[in-house]
Enzyme design. Structure first.
Site, PDB file in Angstrom:
ATOM      1  N   GLY A 321       0.838  -1.205   0.000  1.00  0.00           N
ATOM      2  CA  GLY A 321       0.000   0.000   0.000  1.00  0.00           C
ATOM      3  C   GLY A 321       0.871   1.253   0.000  1.00  0.00           C
ATOM      4  O   GLY A 321       0.562   2.240  -0.675  1.00  0.00           O
ATOM      5  N   TRP A 324       2.328   1.617  -3.415  1.00  0.00           N
ATOM      6  CA  TRP A 324       1.319   2.070  -4.368  1.00  0.00           C
ATOM      7  C   TRP A 324       1.384   3.596  -4.529  1.00  0.00           C
ATOM      8  O   TRP A 324       1.159   4.145  -5.597  1.00  0.00           O
ATOM      9  CB  TRP A 324      -0.078   1.670  -3.871  1.00  0.00           C
ATOM     10  CG  TRP A 324      -1.211   2.225  -4.685  1.00  0.00           C
ATOM     11  CD1 TRP A 324      -1.756   1.676  -5.801  1.00  0.00           C
ATOM     12  CD2 TRP A 324      -1.938   3.442  -4.443  1.00  0.00           C
ATOM     13  NE1 TRP A 324      -2.775   2.461  -6.275  1.00  0.00           N
ATOM     14  CE2 TRP A 324      -2.908   3.559  -5.458  1.00  0.00           C
ATOM     15  CE3 TRP A 324      -1.862   4.433  -3.470  1.00  0.00           C
ATOM     16  CZ2 TRP A 324      -3.794   4.631  -5.534  1.00  0.00           C
ATOM     17  CZ3 TRP A 324      -2.749   5.505  -3.541  1.00  0.00           C
ATOM     18  CH2 TRP A 324      -3.700   5.595  -4.559  1.00  0.00           C
ATOM     19  N   HIS A 325       1.744   4.296  -3.416  1.00  0.00           N
ATOM     20  CA  HIS A 325       1.779   5.756  -3.473  1.00  0.00           C
ATOM     21  C   HIS A 325       2.926   6.273  -4.327  1.00  0.00           C
ATOM     22  O   HIS A 325       2.830   7.357  -4.904  1.00  0.00           O
ATOM     23  CB  HIS A 325       1.899   6.347  -2.056  1.00  0.00           C
ATOM     24  CG  HIS A 325       0.635   6.225  -1.270  1.00  0.00           C
ATOM     25  ND1 HIS A 325       0.337   5.100  -0.530  1.00  0.00           N
ATOM     26  CD2 HIS A 325      -0.421   7.062  -1.129  1.00  0.00           C
ATOM     27  CE1 HIS A 325      -0.850   5.275   0.034  1.00  0.00           C
ATOM     28  NE2 HIS A 325      -1.333   6.437  -0.316  1.00  0.00           N
ATOM     29  N   GLY A 326       4.020   5.549  -4.358  1.00  0.00           N
ATOM     30  CA  GLY A 326       5.136   6.037  -5.150  1.00  0.00           C
ATOM     31  C   GLY A 326       6.328   5.110  -5.043  1.00  0.00           C
ATOM     32  O   GLY A 326       6.438   4.315  -4.112  1.00  0.00           O
ATOM     33  N   PHE A 470       0.162  10.378  -7.425  1.00  0.00           N
ATOM     34  CA  PHE A 470       0.101   8.930  -7.199  1.00  0.00           C
ATOM     35  C   PHE A 470      -0.715   8.259  -8.286  1.00  0.00           C
ATOM     36  O   PHE A 470      -0.908   7.097  -8.298  1.00  0.00           O
ATOM     37  CB  PHE A 470      -0.497   8.628  -5.827  1.00  0.00           C
ATOM     38  CG  PHE A 470       0.225   9.354  -4.715  1.00  0.00           C
ATOM     39  CD1 PHE A 470       1.613   9.466  -4.750  1.00  0.00           C
ATOM     40  CD2 PHE A 470      -0.457   9.921  -3.674  1.00  0.00           C
ATOM     41  CE1 PHE A 470       2.283  10.136  -3.743  1.00  0.00           C
ATOM     42  CE2 PHE A 470       0.202  10.585  -2.647  1.00  0.00           C
ATOM     43  CZ  PHE A 470       1.575  10.700  -2.684  1.00  0.00           C
TER      44      PHE A 470
END
Lengths: 470, 362
Positions: A321, A324-326, A470
């Protein structure tokens, strides 16, 4: 095109009028899909091909799900290929350089020399969001939660619908697609609720987040020059900035979709008032956390295979997770810190909480304070430009000591207290619902006054939404 | 839903919508006007450093030129002073208050500032025909435009637009842009944010080398815009020739209102016992307009000095291509050549003028 820009209001006004002027559901979907492509193309028309590619992949997987029965090898293969291809596109644009550089660094540590290969790619806005929506469609049709669409337009509309396209909420196919089947009715639209939600989102983003962003920027740019109290305040300000920025966007997205007749799920529920970290994740970026739960944590085994495996699954979910943001180790650490907190809390619940009497309100307050402190500690890694900066700020945040003595040109602690109080009062007394319940004329006067007051607090110049990256 | 149902719904929405708009407009404009007084004068390129320098040394200057970039880049104070002295008048001390893009409202405000700061020492004010309102939304909503879009400036701006010699559709367009700028300001956007959330790092204030009393050689501080203008001038000599050909051509643009507009401003300065003159700089791009304004002003107010140099027939030397930096501004040599002629002309007009004789420049 940002939700707070005048040109968006013009765009939305035209789309709104056109959509409701059309009686045919098919034509409405066509207009809204076209408008969504125009909206996305306003950033960079070159990436329209990418969104179209993801749509084609999703559509083909859906067709396979229609054609082959559950359990059929081809159906499974189509799903696997579809998810792999979608994640492959995401991986190339978002993670290739990160993994290539990490491999080179790792090889260097092992004593090998590896040439660096990096791709000079621009990250398409919102790619993580629409990829996850596409995966949701593929998995939901594969599982049979919804029937696959025969119409390519329906899939394109679902993936590209502009209110949620670039920063969510991540709307499940099973939640959204059934809404497409009938023409939306104006009588079902709660206009006052949508307008109120839009204004609240606008205030969060333009009046709060954009004003405090400048202070966060200077503190994170040179933390050692600021006094410890200012650095700590800067971290807390960032927590407010990202909440107001992201939840403000979500509010506006939900409101825009609502005004067009479509319902999106809530994405935030006053997360900083959570008494524990588990509750925080039920109230922060709800669409992502529930997506990760349903499409990653549970398929990994969830909590069905013992405590050890549960903790591994939890940590895997949170780290992914974060990623997933970067593509950065900072996001990995952010996910790791949340994973640790969730594991500790489960342990606490199992080992301690059951054996001591409940502490009621005081317990909730202590739990909330600890949660807030930890969440903000994790935000440092989310915001900092690199690991060194994150560690330096964390040190000040934990030890409350800094070599600097600069102070911000605002009374930052009273500001934090004031914002916290407004947040609590608004949650406690349901400010949004209070406004919605007003009669039409009172609502109009209140709304006009609130909008006028909001406008004077909008700083000049626009800042993109944080979650666009993102 | 039936058409009757739609109509009923629209009617029901009309009153709340109107209430919302009126409430918004009243409260937003109220806040805007209230907070406008709390806001400091913004830091404006060229204008702010010149005003600060003039206010600090106002007692040293007796002659001020106020105008557009044609004043900024064309009037060399030292040259004007020497030429005035050579022509037989006492040597003045000249301040160049040229500001690029100066509009009518801005010029009126600047004249007020100069008259206020220059009390006692000031003897002569030379103004230019200012530019009308901006033609783009960006130029009408920037910080400088916003400062000059307050209700106190509405009359001045509208007078400038209404009197400017151009077609009615163009005037309507300018009024529309001005209206948008004024509405933007009245919305109050950003006013409270600027006061309550001050920037942690203030940008460095604009600076200007005041060694030349406000004059600057065009191109000495190149910007992309200035370089582009120079490039265009060098690459398109035909444009210069075409502009020159427009001199004396018939025009249906009425200059009478503009002459009255300028007369009012000059008379106001004269009423304070000061010398006042209109300066019309050579400008090939304005050959079909400003010379006619000067001629008209001289016709309706023969007592007012008009330094009209935008006349290739009277001043052919000032229109040699080599003197020009771009299509409407001189380089250094052009500015110096013009300033010498301006000095001689100014002395001649002052000798003729009653106010000039009375005050006899120090």
């Amino acid at each position: 095109m940002l939700f707070v820009e005048p040109r968006f209001f013009l765009f939305f006004g035209i789309v709104f009028a056109l959509a409701w002027a059309l009686r045919s559901n098919l034509w409405r979907k066509r207009v809204l899909t076209l408008a969504s492509y125009v909206f996305y193309g306003a950033w960079d028309w070159r990436f329209l091909g990418l969104i179209l590619l993801i749509t084609v992949i999703s559509y083909v997987v859906g067709v396979a799900a229609n054609r082959y029965p559950p359990g059929h090898r081809t159906r499974k293969l189509a799903l696997a290929a579809g998810i792999t291809a979608s994640l492959g596109v995401l991986g190339v644009f978002k993670y290739f350089n990160f993994f290539a550089d990490s491999f080179v660094d790792f090889a260097g540590l092992m004593g090998f020399s590896a040439g660096s290969v990096t791709l000079n790619l621009v990250l398409p806005v919102g790619i993580s969001f629409y990829t996850f929506q596409a995966i949701s469609y593929m998995v939901d049709t594969h599982r049979g939660d919804i029937g696959a669409r025969r119409s390519f337009l329906d899939v394109a509309f679902y993936i590209a619908f502009f209110p949620q396209l670039v920063a969510g909420p991540i709307v499940r196919a099973s939640e959204f697609i059934p809404q497409m089947d009938t023409a939306r009715k104006w009588a079902d639209v709660s206009v006052r609720a949508c307008l109120t939600l839009f204004l609240i989102g606008f205030i969060k983003k333009a009046c709060i987040s954009d004003n405090i962003a400048q202070y966060v920027d200077v503190i994170f740019a040179d933390p050692s020059s600021f006094a410890a109290s200012q650095v700590v305040a800067g971290v807390l300000l960032y927590g407010i900035q990202i909440y107001c920025d992201f939840s403000g966007y979500s509010d506006m997205a939900i409101a825009c979709a609502g005004l067009l007749g479509y319902k999106f799920p809530a994405n935030f529920d006053s997360p900083y008032l959570s008494p524990d970290i588990q509750d925080f994740w039920r109230r922060w970026h709800i669409s992502l956390s529930s997506w990760l739960r349903d499409y990653l944590y549970i398929p990994l085994g969830g909590n069905r295979r013992g405590n050890g495996r549960r903790d591994v699954n939890l940590m895997t979910t949170m780290v992914l997770g974060g990623l997933w943001h970067g593509a950065s180790f900072n996001f990995v650490i952010w996910g790791f810190l949340h994973g640790i907190a969730l594991i500790v809390q489960r342990g606490w619940n199992n080992l301690v909480a059951r054996r001591v009497p409940a502490m009621g309100l005081l317990g909730g307050f202590i739990g909330g304070a600890v949660t807030y402190y930890w969440v903000n500690l994790a935000w440092i890694f989310f915001r900092a430009a690199d690991l060194g900066e994150a560690l330096a700020i964390s040190r000040t945040y934990i030890t409350w000591s800094s070599p600097g003595d600069n102070v911000l040109p605002i009374a930052v602690w009273p500001l934090l207290a004031g914002l916290g109080l407004v947040h609590w009062l608004s949650h406690r007394f349901g400010a949004q619902e209070m406004i919605e319940r007003l009669g039409p004329n009172r609502f109009a006067v209140t709304y006009g006054a609130m909008a006028a007051i909001a406008i004077v607090f909008v700083p000049l110049g626009y800042r993109p939404f944080i979650y666009f990256q993102f | 839903m039936s058409e009757r149902g739609n109509l009923a719904q629209a009617r029901a929405a009309l009153v709340p919508t109107l209430l919302m708009v009126v409430t918004f407009a009243v409260i937003a404009s109220g806040f805007s006007l209230l907070l406008r007084h709390q806001a400091p004068v913004p830091d404006m390129n060229v204008l702010s450093p010149k005003l600060a320098a003039y206010q600090a040394h106002a007692d040293a200057y007796d002659t001020v030129f106020i105008g557009t970039s044609r004043t900024f880049y064309h009037v060399v104070p030292d040259e004007v002073e020497a030429a005035v002295e050579s022509a037989g008048c006492p040597r003045p001390n000249v301040f160049n208050f040229g500001v690029f893009g100066l509009t009518g409202a801005e010029q009126d405000w600047l004249v007020d500032q100069v008259l206020e700061a220059g009390k006692g020492a000031l003897r002569t004010v030379v103004i230019e025909d200012p530019l009308p309102e901006a033609r783009t939304l960006d130029n009408a909503t920037n910080e400088r435009a916003r400062f000059f879009h307050g209700p106190a400036e509405y009359k001045s701006t509208l007078k400038s637009i209404a009197s400017f010699p151009e077609s009615t559709p163009k005037k309507i367009f300018r009024i529309g842009i001005f209206g948008a700028g004024a509405a933007y300001d009245l919305s109050g956007v950003g006013r409270a944010a600027a006061l309550l959330f001050p920037a942690p790092e203030q940008p460095a204030p604009f600076k200007l080398d005041m060694g030349y009393d406000g004059f600057e050689i065009l191109g000495s501080h190149p910007t992309p815009d200035i370089e582009a203008r120079r490039k265009d001038f060098l690459e398109h000599p035909d444009k210069f020739d075409a502009a020159m050909a427009r001199y004396g051509a018939a025009s249906d643009e009425n200059v009478a209102a503009r002459a009255i507009y300028l007369q009012d401003r000059l008379r106001r300065i004269r009423a304070l016992g000061l010398n006042a003159a209109l300066f019309i700089s050579p400008d090939p791009e304005e050959l079909d307009r400003t010379p006619r304004v000067g001629v008209e002003l001289a016709r309706i107010a023969p007592d007012l000095p008009v330094l009209n140099f935008n006349r290739p027939d009277a001043y052919p030397d000032l229109f040699e291509r080599g003197l020009w930096f771009d299509h409407s501004h001189y380089g250094e040599a052009g500015a110096r050549a013009l300033s010498r002629v301006v000095g001689a002309g100014l002395c001649s007009e002052l000798k003729r003028s009653d106010a000039g004789a009375q005050h006899a420049i120090r």
